[in-house]
Write an enzyme that holds these catalytic residues in place. Structure first.
Site, PDB file in Angstrom:
ATOM      1  N   HIS A 159      -7.931  42.604 -24.683  1.00 21.44           N
ATOM      2  CA  HIS A 159      -9.798  43.042 -25.514  1.00 21.44           C
ATOM      3  C   HIS A 159     -10.119  45.023 -25.776  1.00 21.44           C
ATOM      4  O   HIS A 159      -9.928  44.711 -24.040  1.00 21.44           O
ATOM      5  CB  HIS A 159     -10.513  42.340 -25.812  1.00 21.44           C
ATOM      6  CG  HIS A 159     -11.886  43.041 -26.279  1.00 21.44           C
ATOM      7  ND1 HIS A 159     -12.057  43.653 -28.279  1.00 21.44           N
ATOM      8  CD2 HIS A 159     -13.381  43.244 -26.684  1.00 21.44           C
ATOM      9  CE1 HIS A 159     -12.952  43.885 -28.351  1.00 21.44           C
ATOM     10  NE2 HIS A 159     -14.091  43.632 -26.916  1.00 21.44           N
ATOM     11  N   CYS A 206     -16.278  39.153 -30.339  1.00 23.26           N
ATOM     12  CA  CYS A 206     -14.690  39.703 -29.734  1.00 23.26           C
ATOM     13  C   CYS A 206     -13.416  38.801 -29.984  1.00 23.26           C
ATOM     14  O   CYS A 206     -12.513  39.435 -29.372  1.00 23.26           O
ATOM     15  CB  CYS A 206     -14.930  41.334 -28.378  1.00 23.26           C
ATOM     16  SG  CYS A 206     -16.586  41.847 -29.156  1.00 23.26           S
ATOM     17  N   ASN A 252     -14.310  50.455 -28.778  1.00 29.28           N
ATOM     18  CA  ASN A 252     -14.061  48.609 -29.220  1.00 29.28           C
ATOM     19  C   ASN A 252     -14.400  47.988 -30.574  1.00 29.28           C
ATOM     20  O   ASN A 252     -14.955  48.434 -31.531  1.00 29.28           O
ATOM     21  CB  ASN A 252     -15.572  47.769 -28.670  1.00 29.28           C
ATOM     22  CG  ASN A 252     -15.651  46.776 -27.997  1.00 29.28           C
ATOM     23  OD1 ASN A 252     -15.747  46.611 -29.170  1.00 29.28           O
ATOM     24  ND2 ASN A 252     -16.515  46.341 -27.363  1.00 29.28           N
TER      25      ASN A 252
HETATM   26  N1  COA Z   1     -24.176  58.648 -22.238  1.00 31.68           N
HETATM   27  C1  COA Z   1     -24.755  58.844 -21.116  1.00 31.68           C
HETATM   28  N2  COA Z   1     -25.267  58.603 -19.452  1.00 31.68           N
HETATM   29  C2  COA Z   1     -25.460  56.667 -20.347  1.00 31.68           C
HETATM   30  C3  COA Z   1     -25.089  56.625 -21.499  1.00 31.68           C
HETATM   31  C4  COA Z   1     -24.018  57.540 -22.423  1.00 31.68           C
HETATM   32  N3  COA Z   1     -23.954  57.517 -23.634  1.00 31.68           N
HETATM   33  N4  COA Z   1     -24.900  55.023 -21.652  1.00 31.68           N
HETATM   34  C5  COA Z   1     -25.707  55.056 -20.736  1.00 31.68           C
HETATM   35  N5  COA Z   1     -26.005  56.407 -20.026  1.00 31.68           N
HETATM   36  C6  COA Z   1     -27.580  56.082 -18.374  1.00 31.68           C
HETATM   37  C7  COA Z   1     -28.039  55.087 -18.478  1.00 31.68           C
HETATM   38  O1  COA Z   1     -29.520  55.769 -19.309  1.00 31.68           O
HETATM   39  C8  COA Z   1     -28.642  55.177 -17.103  1.00 31.68           C
HETATM   40  O2  COA Z   1     -29.045  56.094 -16.255  1.00 31.68           O
HETATM   41  P1  COA Z   1     -30.013  56.122 -15.210  1.00 31.68           P
HETATM   42  O3  COA Z   1     -29.238  55.937 -13.752  1.00 31.68           O
HETATM   43  O4  COA Z   1     -30.380  57.291 -15.668  1.00 31.68           O
HETATM   44  O5  COA Z   1     -30.977  54.917 -15.877  1.00 31.68           O
HETATM   45  C9  COA Z   1     -27.140  55.526 -16.342  1.00 31.68           C
HETATM   46  O6  COA Z   1     -25.724  56.150 -17.079  1.00 31.68           O
HETATM   47  C10 COA Z   1     -25.830  54.361 -15.849  1.00 31.68           C
HETATM   48  O7  COA Z   1     -26.252  53.200 -16.674  1.00 31.68           O
HETATM   49  P2  COA Z   1     -25.442  51.780 -16.703  1.00 31.68           P
HETATM   50  O8  COA Z   1     -25.256  51.041 -17.513  1.00 31.68           O
HETATM   51  O9  COA Z   1     -24.929  51.418 -15.044  1.00 31.68           O
HETATM   52  O10 COA Z   1     -23.989  52.626 -16.372  1.00 31.68           O
HETATM   53  P3  COA Z   1     -22.783  51.584 -16.540  1.00 31.68           P
HETATM   54  O11 COA Z   1     -21.901  52.668 -15.227  1.00 31.68           O
HETATM   55  O12 COA Z   1     -22.832  50.411 -16.206  1.00 31.68           O
HETATM   56  O13 COA Z   1     -21.351  52.127 -17.899  1.00 31.68           O
HETATM   57  C11 COA Z   1     -21.097  51.084 -19.613  1.00 31.68           C
HETATM   58  C12 COA Z   1     -22.337  51.591 -19.355  1.00 31.68           C
HETATM   59  C13 COA Z   1     -21.921  50.337 -20.975  1.00 31.68           C
HETATM   60  C14 COA Z   1     -20.160  52.141 -19.574  1.00 31.68           C
HETATM   61  C15 COA Z   1     -20.412  50.005 -18.519  1.00 31.68           C
HETATM   62  O14 COA Z   1     -22.015  48.826 -18.504  1.00 31.68           O
HETATM   63  C16 COA Z   1     -20.016  49.144 -19.876  1.00 31.68           C
HETATM   64  O15 COA Z   1     -18.666  49.254 -19.985  1.00 31.68           O
HETATM   65  N6  COA Z   1     -19.866  47.397 -19.955  1.00 31.68           N
HETATM   66  C17 COA Z   1     -19.650  46.612 -20.996  1.00 31.68           C
HETATM   67  C18 COA Z   1     -19.677  47.194 -22.721  1.00 31.68           C
HETATM   68  C19 COA Z   1     -19.040  45.741 -23.268  1.00 31.68           C
HETATM   69  O16 COA Z   1     -17.320  46.178 -22.778  1.00 31.68           O
HETATM   70  N7  COA Z   1     -19.089  45.406 -23.673  1.00 31.68           N
HETATM   71  C20 COA Z   1     -18.621  44.512 -25.257  1.00 31.68           C
HETATM   72  C21 COA Z   1     -18.071  43.641 -24.570  1.00 31.68           C
HETATM   73  S1  COA Z   1     -17.251  42.795 -25.631  1.00 31.68           S
END
Ligand code: COA
Length: 329
Positions: A256, A116, A286
């Site tokens: 970004h 990215c 993204n």
């Molecule tokens: N819909 C519903 N539930 C979801 C889901 C979705 N699309 N994706 C994950 N979950 C669930 C997980 O399975 C987890 O369930 P559990 O508690 O039963 O295990 C729960 O939601 C929490 O997951 P977690 O990964 O801890 O959530 P989070 O608050 O960290 O949010 C992201 C997840 C991916 C949105 C967040 O971590 C994020 O944005 N990270 C950065 C990603 C990014 O920007 N990447 C690119 C960088 S360039």
């Protein structure tokens, strides 16, 4: 502050026509919903490329718009740098396909791979090649067909990404306009927090790779979130310090577009109020290397970047990589 070498003379973008809204994931059998996605990421919809839309066609559309606005034709380009994490083919580069598509026969063309952060890395590389006399007129493009490399069975990643392209033409700076400061860094110890495990030379394609779906993007979301905030904050600090500016001096910050919460945390750290932060993650998701160029093109079209505006671009991506750049228009 250094004397600018390269100016962003024209900016262009392309987004596929097809829009997919959050509610459509349920129809694919995924246990997710609009409320969860909006709350955790700020994303409402994303653009999805059709089978016949490739990085070749998307990058060319963005490039043509940038060239027209910069008042240059393909034959004027002596450098093409293209960032992509989802290349059309593994060999040769997507940049040479773009070169052929637009007919830029005088240019040297190659890809940069910083996920990215690729578009900012590409702008910094192009500026360096202009400084060393290797280029006069450069095209820097970020283009992604991420929907072809995400696992549509993995709700924790597939809801995040979209397709598109962003481009800028760099010309020699005049009258103090152009890139005022830059910063780039990476940490390869963190590579496996966001990566595609297989499909390359270390783990070539095999039946097992297909069966275990290890050619798709895998991500540790929470770790990535933490590092994104920390690294983009650091990148913003360095670009501001190197330009002798503070967050209050900026007319606009374009981070970004990965997640609204990462954007807000970075803006808070840099002391840039949210009304001076450009956000379109809600409409594109993204788009990796395309994201900042897409947002910049929209910001210019919306009148949020004018002649004299000072704008900070900040990126973070797989690698991890991070980068920043301050530019005066
Ligand atoms: N819909 C519903 N539930 C979801 C889901 C979705 N699309 N994706 C994950 N979950 C669930 C997980 O399975 C987890 O369930 P559990 O508690 O039963 O295990 C729960 O939601 C929490 O997951 P977690 O990964 O801890 O959530 P989070 O608050 O960290 O949010 C992201 C997840 C991916 C949105 C967040 O971590 C994020 O944005 N990270 C950065 C990603 C990014 O920007 N990447 C690119 C960088 S360039």
């Amino acid at each position: 502050m250094k004397r600018p070498i390269a100016a962003l003379a024209g900016v262009g973008s392309y987004a596929p026509k097809r829009i997919m809204r959050n509610a459509e994931f349920a129809a694919l059998g995924l246990d997710t919903n609009d409320e969860w996605i909006v709350q955790r990421t700020g994303i409402r919809e994303r653009h999805i490329a059709e089978p016949d839309e490739t990085n070749r066609t998307m990058s060319a559309a963005a490039a043509r718009m940038a060239m027209e606005r910069a008042g240059v034709v393909a034959g004027d380009l002596d450098l093409i740098v293209l960032g992509t994490a989802s290349p059309d083919r593994l060999l040769p580069s997507t940049a040479v396909d773009l070169q052929a598509e637009i007919g830029a026969s005088r240019a040297a063309a190659f890809d940069v791979m910083a996920a990215c952060s690729s578009w900012l890395y590409g702008l910094i590389v192009a500026e360096g090649l202009m400084a060393s006399g290797n280029a006069e007129t450069a095209l820097v493009v970020g283009s992604e067909k991420l929907t072809s490399i995400v696992d549509w069975q993995d709700r924790s990643t597939c809801v995040l990404f979209g397709d598109g392209a962003g481009a800028a033409v760099l010309k020699r700076s005049e009258g103090g306009k152009g890139i005022l400061s830059t910063f780039m860094r990476s940490d390869g110890n963190l590579a496996e927090l966001l990566y595609r495990p297989a499909g390359g030379a270390a783990h070539p394609f095999s039946q097992q790779v297909l069966d275990d779906r290890s050619y798709f993007v895998k991500m540790e979301g929470r770790e990535t979130f933490k590092y994104a905030v920390r690294s983009m904050s650091e990148a913003a600090d360095h670009a501001l310090a190197r330009a002798g500016l503070t967050g209050q001096d900026l007319d606009l910050m374009i981070p970004h577009q990965a997640n609204i919460r990462i954007i807000e945390a970075t803006a808070r750290h840099a002391e840039v109020p949210m009304d001076k932060v450009y956000v379109n993650v809600d409409r594109y998701g993204n788009t990796s290397s395309a994201s900042i160029g897409l947002a910049l093109e929209e910001a210019i079209a919306a009148g949020r970047v004018k002649e004299g505006s000072t704008v900070m671009l900040v990126a973070f991506g797989a690698g991890y990589t991070w980068a920043s750049l301050i530019v005066r228009f």
